[in-house]
Scaffold this motif. Structure first.
Motif, PDB file in Angstrom:
ATOM      1  N   ARG A  26       0.827  -1.212   0.000  1.00 55.23           N
ATOM      2  CA  ARG A  26       0.000   0.000   0.000  1.00 55.23           C
ATOM      3  C   ARG A  26       0.855   1.254   0.000  1.00 55.23           C
ATOM      4  O   ARG A  26       0.589   2.203  -0.750  1.00 55.23           O
ATOM      5  CB  ARG A  26      -0.916  -0.011   1.224  1.00 55.23           C
ATOM      6  N   LYS A  27       1.924   1.257   0.802  1.00 53.88           N
ATOM      7  CA  LYS A  27       2.799   2.425   0.861  1.00 53.88           C
ATOM      8  C   LYS A  27       3.549   2.637  -0.448  1.00 53.88           C
ATOM      9  O   LYS A  27       3.818   3.775  -0.852  1.00 53.88           O
ATOM     10  CB  LYS A  27       3.771   2.284   2.023  1.00 53.88           C
ATOM     11  N   LEU A  28       3.914   1.534  -1.113  1.00 49.08           N
ATOM     12  CA  LEU A  28       4.564   1.667  -2.416  1.00 49.08           C
ATOM     13  C   LEU A  28       3.625   2.349  -3.413  1.00 49.08           C
ATOM     14  O   LEU A  28       4.049   3.224  -4.191  1.00 49.08           O
ATOM     15  CB  LEU A  28       4.989   0.296  -2.931  1.00 49.08           C
ATOM     16  N   ARG A  29       2.369   1.915  -3.432  1.00 52.12           N
ATOM     17  CA  ARG A  29       1.408   2.533  -4.338  1.00 52.12           C
ATOM     18  C   ARG A  29       1.203   4.011  -4.025  1.00 52.12           C
ATOM     19  O   ARG A  29       1.085   4.845  -4.924  1.00 52.12           O
ATOM     20  CB  ARG A  29       0.087   1.781  -4.283  1.00 52.12           C
ATOM     21  N   ALA A  30       1.187   4.359  -2.724  1.00 57.91           N
ATOM     22  CA  ALA A  30       1.026   5.759  -2.324  1.00 57.91           C
ATOM     23  C   ALA A  30       2.210   6.599  -2.773  1.00 57.91           C
ATOM     24  O   ALA A  30       2.059   7.729  -3.238  1.00 57.91           O
ATOM     25  CB  ALA A  30       0.848   5.852  -0.807  1.00 57.91           C
ATOM     26  N   ARG A  31       3.430   6.030  -2.649  1.00 53.68           N
ATOM     27  CA  ARG A  31       4.626   6.759  -3.085  1.00 53.68           C
ATOM     28  C   ARG A  31       4.569   7.034  -4.583  1.00 53.68           C
ATOM     29  O   ARG A  31       4.816   8.152  -5.057  1.00 53.68           O
ATOM     30  CB  ARG A  31       5.877   5.950  -2.745  1.00 53.68           C
ATOM     31  N   THR A  34       2.102   9.771  -5.384  1.00 46.71           N
ATOM     32  CA  THR A  34       2.594  11.100  -5.013  1.00 46.71           C
ATOM     33  C   THR A  34       3.564  11.626  -6.053  1.00 46.71           C
ATOM     34  O   THR A  34       3.491  12.787  -6.476  1.00 46.71           O
ATOM     35  CB  THR A  34       3.275  11.036  -3.636  1.00 46.71           C
ATOM     36  N   ILE A  35       4.493  10.777  -6.459  1.00 46.74           N
ATOM     37  CA  ILE A  35       5.482  11.183  -7.463  1.00 46.74           C
ATOM     38  C   ILE A  35       4.800  11.536  -8.780  1.00 46.74           C
ATOM     39  O   ILE A  35       5.139  12.522  -9.447  1.00 46.74           O
ATOM     40  CB  ILE A  35       6.521  10.067  -7.664  1.00 46.74           C
ATOM     41  N   GLU A  36       3.820  10.752  -9.173  1.00 46.05           N
ATOM     42  CA  GLU A  36       3.121  11.002 -10.432  1.00 46.05           C
ATOM     43  C   GLU A  36       2.379  12.333 -10.391  1.00 46.05           C
ATOM     44  O   GLU A  36       2.383  13.110 -11.369  1.00 46.05           O
ATOM     45  CB  GLU A  36       2.149   9.846 -10.710  1.00 46.05           C
ATOM     46  N   VAL A  37       1.746  12.643  -9.251  1.00 42.90           N
ATOM     47  CA  VAL A  37       1.026  13.913  -9.113  1.00 42.90           C
ATOM     48  C   VAL A  37       1.977  15.093  -9.212  1.00 42.90           C
ATOM     49  O   VAL A  37       1.712  16.103  -9.895  1.00 42.90           O
ATOM     50  CB  VAL A  37       0.247  13.940  -7.788  1.00 42.90           C
ATOM     51  N   LEU A  38       3.133  14.993  -8.535  1.00 37.14           N
ATOM     52  CA  LEU A  38       4.111  16.083  -8.570  1.00 37.14           C
ATOM     53  C   LEU A  38       4.669  16.283  -9.974  1.00 37.14           C
ATOM     54  O   LEU A  38       4.876  17.406 -10.431  1.00 37.14           O
ATOM     55  CB  LEU A  38       5.232  15.784  -7.580  1.00 37.14           C
ATOM     56  N   LYS A  39       4.910  15.142 -10.669  1.00 35.34           N
ATOM     57  CA  LYS A  39       5.430  15.250 -12.031  1.00 35.34           C
ATOM     58  C   LYS A  39       4.426  15.937 -12.948  1.00 35.34           C
ATOM     59  O   LYS A  39       4.794  16.780 -13.777  1.00 35.34           O
ATOM     60  CB  LYS A  39       5.766  13.855 -12.548  1.00 35.34           C
ATOM     61  N   GLY A  64      12.683  16.536  -5.548  1.00 33.16           N
ATOM     62  CA  GLY A  64      13.848  15.717  -5.200  1.00 33.16           C
ATOM     63  C   GLY A  64      13.844  15.318  -3.739  1.00 33.16           C
ATOM     64  O   GLY A  64      14.183  14.182  -3.388  1.00 33.16           O
ATOM     65  N   LYS A  65      13.472  16.298  -2.886  1.00 32.54           N
ATOM     66  CA  LYS A  65      13.406  15.977  -1.457  1.00 32.54           C
ATOM     67  C   LYS A  65      12.341  14.922  -1.176  1.00 32.54           C
ATOM     68  O   LYS A  65      12.549  14.005  -0.383  1.00 32.54           O
ATOM     69  CB  LYS A  65      13.101  17.246  -0.663  1.00 32.54           C
ATOM     70  N   VAL A  66      11.190  15.077  -1.825  1.00 34.99           N
ATOM     71  CA  VAL A  66      10.111  14.105  -1.626  1.00 34.99           C
ATOM     72  C   VAL A  66      10.552  12.715  -2.061  1.00 34.99           C
ATOM     73  O   VAL A  66      10.329  11.713  -1.362  1.00 34.99           O
ATOM     74  CB  VAL A  66       8.847  14.537  -2.399  1.00 34.99           C
ATOM     75  N   ILE A  67      11.204  12.666  -3.237  1.00 30.49           N
ATOM     76  CA  ILE A  67      11.650  11.369  -3.742  1.00 30.49           C
ATOM     77  C   ILE A  67      12.687  10.756  -2.810  1.00 30.49           C
ATOM     78  O   ILE A  67      12.670   9.557  -2.525  1.00 30.49           O
ATOM     79  CB  ILE A  67      12.210  11.525  -5.169  1.00 30.49           C
ATOM     80  N   LEU A  69      13.106  11.311   0.440  1.00 26.54           N
ATOM     81  CA  LEU A  69      12.457  10.861   1.672  1.00 26.54           C
ATOM     82  C   LEU A  69      11.662   9.575   1.443  1.00 26.54           C
ATOM     83  O   LEU A  69      11.700   8.649   2.261  1.00 26.54           O
ATOM     84  CB  LEU A  69      11.538  11.961   2.206  1.00 26.54           C
ATOM     85  N   LYS A  70      10.929   9.548   0.321  1.00 30.37           N
ATOM     86  CA  LYS A  70      10.138   8.356   0.022  1.00 30.37           C
ATOM     87  C   LYS A  70      11.039   7.152  -0.228  1.00 30.37           C
ATOM     88  O   LYS A  70      10.736   6.035   0.177  1.00 30.37           O
ATOM     89  CB  LYS A  70       9.233   8.609  -1.184  1.00 30.37           C
ATOM     90  N   THR A  71      12.157   7.395  -0.917  1.00 32.65           N
ATOM     91  CA  THR A  71      13.091   6.291  -1.191  1.00 32.65           C
ATOM     92  C   THR A  71      13.678   5.735   0.102  1.00 32.65           C
ATOM     93  O   THR A  71      13.783   4.512   0.285  1.00 32.65           O
ATOM     94  CB  THR A  71      14.222   6.767  -2.116  1.00 32.65           C
ATOM     95  N   GLU A  72      14.046   6.663   1.008  1.00 28.19           N
ATOM     96  CA  GLU A  72      14.575   6.222   2.304  1.00 28.19           C
ATOM     97  C   GLU A  72      13.525   5.447   3.089  1.00 28.19           C
ATOM     98  O   GLU A  72      13.823   4.423   3.712  1.00 28.19           O
ATOM     99  CB  GLU A  72      15.042   7.438   3.099  1.00 28.19           C
ATOM    100  N   GLU A  73      12.296   5.958   3.035  1.00 24.74           N
ATOM    101  CA  GLU A  73      11.212   5.277   3.745  1.00 24.74           C
ATOM    102  C   GLU A  73      10.937   3.901   3.156  1.00 24.74           C
ATOM    103  O   GLU A  73      10.733   2.926   3.880  1.00 24.74           O
ATOM    104  CB  GLU A  73       9.953   6.133   3.668  1.00 24.74           C
ATOM    105  N   VAL A  74      10.949   3.828   1.820  1.00 25.39           N
ATOM    106  CA  VAL A  74      10.701   2.543   1.161  1.00 25.39           C
ATOM    107  C   VAL A  74      11.810   1.546   1.479  1.00 25.39           C
ATOM    108  O   VAL A  74      11.549   0.362   1.710  1.00 25.39           O
ATOM    109  CB  VAL A  74      10.572   2.746  -0.367  1.00 25.39           C
ATOM    110  N   GLU A  75      13.067   2.024   1.500  1.00 27.41           N
ATOM    111  CA  GLU A  75      14.183   1.127   1.804  1.00 27.41           C
ATOM    112  C   GLU A  75      14.063   0.580   3.226  1.00 27.41           C
ATOM    113  O   GLU A  75      14.301  -0.600   3.480  1.00 27.41           O
ATOM    114  CB  GLU A  75      15.510   1.868   1.633  1.00 27.41           C
ATOM    115  N   ARG A  76      13.689   1.483   4.151  1.00 25.85           N
ATOM    116  CA  ARG A  76      13.525   1.032   5.535  1.00 25.85           C
ATOM    117  C   ARG A  76      12.397  -0.003   5.637  1.00 25.85           C
ATOM    118  O   ARG A  76      12.525  -1.017   6.317  1.00 25.85           O
ATOM    119  CB  ARG A  76      13.223   2.242   6.418  1.00 25.85           C
TER     120      ARG A  76
END
Length: 376
Positions: A26-31, A34-39, A64-67, A69-76
């Motif tokens: 679910r969190k992957l889909r949310a990330r 979010t990225i698609e909306v910003l783009k 870039g900051k959002v990506i 943060l999201k990447t760090e969150e996804v990795e964790r």
């Protein structure tokens, strides 16, 4: 039964692992959303005539900051999910061993009876032979006295009369017939006990998680012997093996557990139809044949009551059972599915008709190389 309970994982733990995996997806889909909306927002502003370079740069930095943060969150969360999956695999392994020990515990009484029956008539035959031997020794002693008297040229009339009386008392003709039969029956009984003990030893032996090339007929024959007390009173069991069966790369104890679960389920299905008294016994048939060049097919069929169409889609679900409380855990067919599909890259199909019976068909790859993914 306490042994299986002590090592079996709690259902809550399995449910928690499954929820963790679902939450991660679910969190992957949310990330991604979010990225698609910003783009899209940046693209729309870039296409507008009033957008400044500074505003575009600021938006890019924010993105870039959002990506990041999201990447760090996804990795964790990926690491947490990996740990959850590892724990889930361990729980599944413990559950399989627990179910195996539970099966052995449930079969213990029947196996004890299977061993006790031949042991009892072996003991009876030995008692009979012991008495017969005593009578024969007495007859032999009297006969030797006649020989000694004849050798010494002494009168033998009285001694011969004693021998005749001993022969009549001993029932020599009867012993000549019964002693060989008693010995043959005892030998057969001891061989039966040896087969049961050997089958139990082989069935209980762990495969240490590794696959090996083996003759699937040996696995099935061993399992049928171990489960004999479950089916022999309710059904005639028949095995049919194709002549061209090759060896199969699989985990012996896991496939043995699969066959055991299917045979016991078939026996229970048949037993439920005997309660009306319409027939004395049902039929269980196990067939093995090649399925193309790379697979074999194992089918376990019964002529029990069949599975209602409304629940056929749930029979492989963990903890789903139609048996009364205390009679079934709902893990038998779930473990069958996990072992065949997940552990061996095979597939399983259930064909059932209410009032006619059920047939489970398993397709297993012949080699370990074919066991990485479900076969098609």
């Amino acid at each position: 039964m306490s042994m299986s309970i002590s090592i079996s994982p709690a259902p809550d733990a399995l449910a928690a692992d499954a929820l963790a995996a679902a939450d991660f997806e679910r969190k992957l889909r949310a990330r991604d959303k979010t990225i698609e909306v910003l783009k899209k927002r940046i693209q729309q502003q870039a296409d507008g005539s009033t957008t400044s370079s500074f505003a575009l740069l600021e938006q890019n930095l924010s993105l870039g900051k959002v990506i990041a943060l999201k990447t760090e969150e996804v990795e964790r969360e990926r690491q947490e999910l990996q740990k959850a999956l590892t724990d889930l695999r361990q729980a599944q392994s413990q559950l399989l061993q627990a179910q195996k020990m539970e099966s052995i515990g449930q079969l213990a009484a029947g196996i004890a009876h299977e061993i006790n029956t031949p042991t009892q008539y072996v003991a009876d035959n030995i008692g009979f032979i012991d008495l017969a031997s005593s009578s024969l020794m007495t007859l032999l002693d009297k006969t030797l006295k006649v020989v000694e008297a004849a050798r010494a040229s002494q009168p033998t009339d009285g001694l011969v009369a004693e021998v005749d009386a001993a022969v009549k008392k001993t029932k020599l003709d009867y012993l000549r017939r019964q002693i060989p039969e008693a010995l043959a029956q005892s030998k057969e009984g001891l061989e039966h006990v040896a087969r049961i003990v050997s089958a139990m030893k082989e069935f209980s032996h762990p495969s240490n998680g590794g696959k090996e090339l083996l003759d699937i007929r040996d696995v099935i024959n061993t399992t049928v012997t171990v489960a004999r007390s479950e089916w022999k009173y309710v059904a005639e069991l028949e095995t049919r093996y194709a002549d061209d069966l090759p060896q199969v790369s699989c985990m012996r104890d896991m496939i043995g557990q699969v066959i055991l679960n299917l045979v016991v389920n078939a026996a229970h299905a048949v037993a439920d139809t005997l309660q009306s008294g319409v027939r004395e016994k049902g039929k269980i048939r196990i067939m093995v044949k090649r399925a193309g060049e790379q697979h074999i097919a194992i089918s376990v069929a019964d002529d029990g009551g069949g599975i209602p169409e409304g629940i056929r889609g749930r029979i492989f679900d963990p903890f789903f059972t139609t048996k009364p409380v205390g009679k079934g855990t709902g893990q038998g067919l779930a473990i069958v599915y996990s072992t065949v599909v997940d552990k061996h890259g095979g597939e399983i199909r259930c064909d059932s008709e209410v009032g006619r019976g059920t047939c489970f068909t398993i397709r297993l790859p012949l080699s370990a190389d074919n066991g990485e993914a479900p076969c098609k």
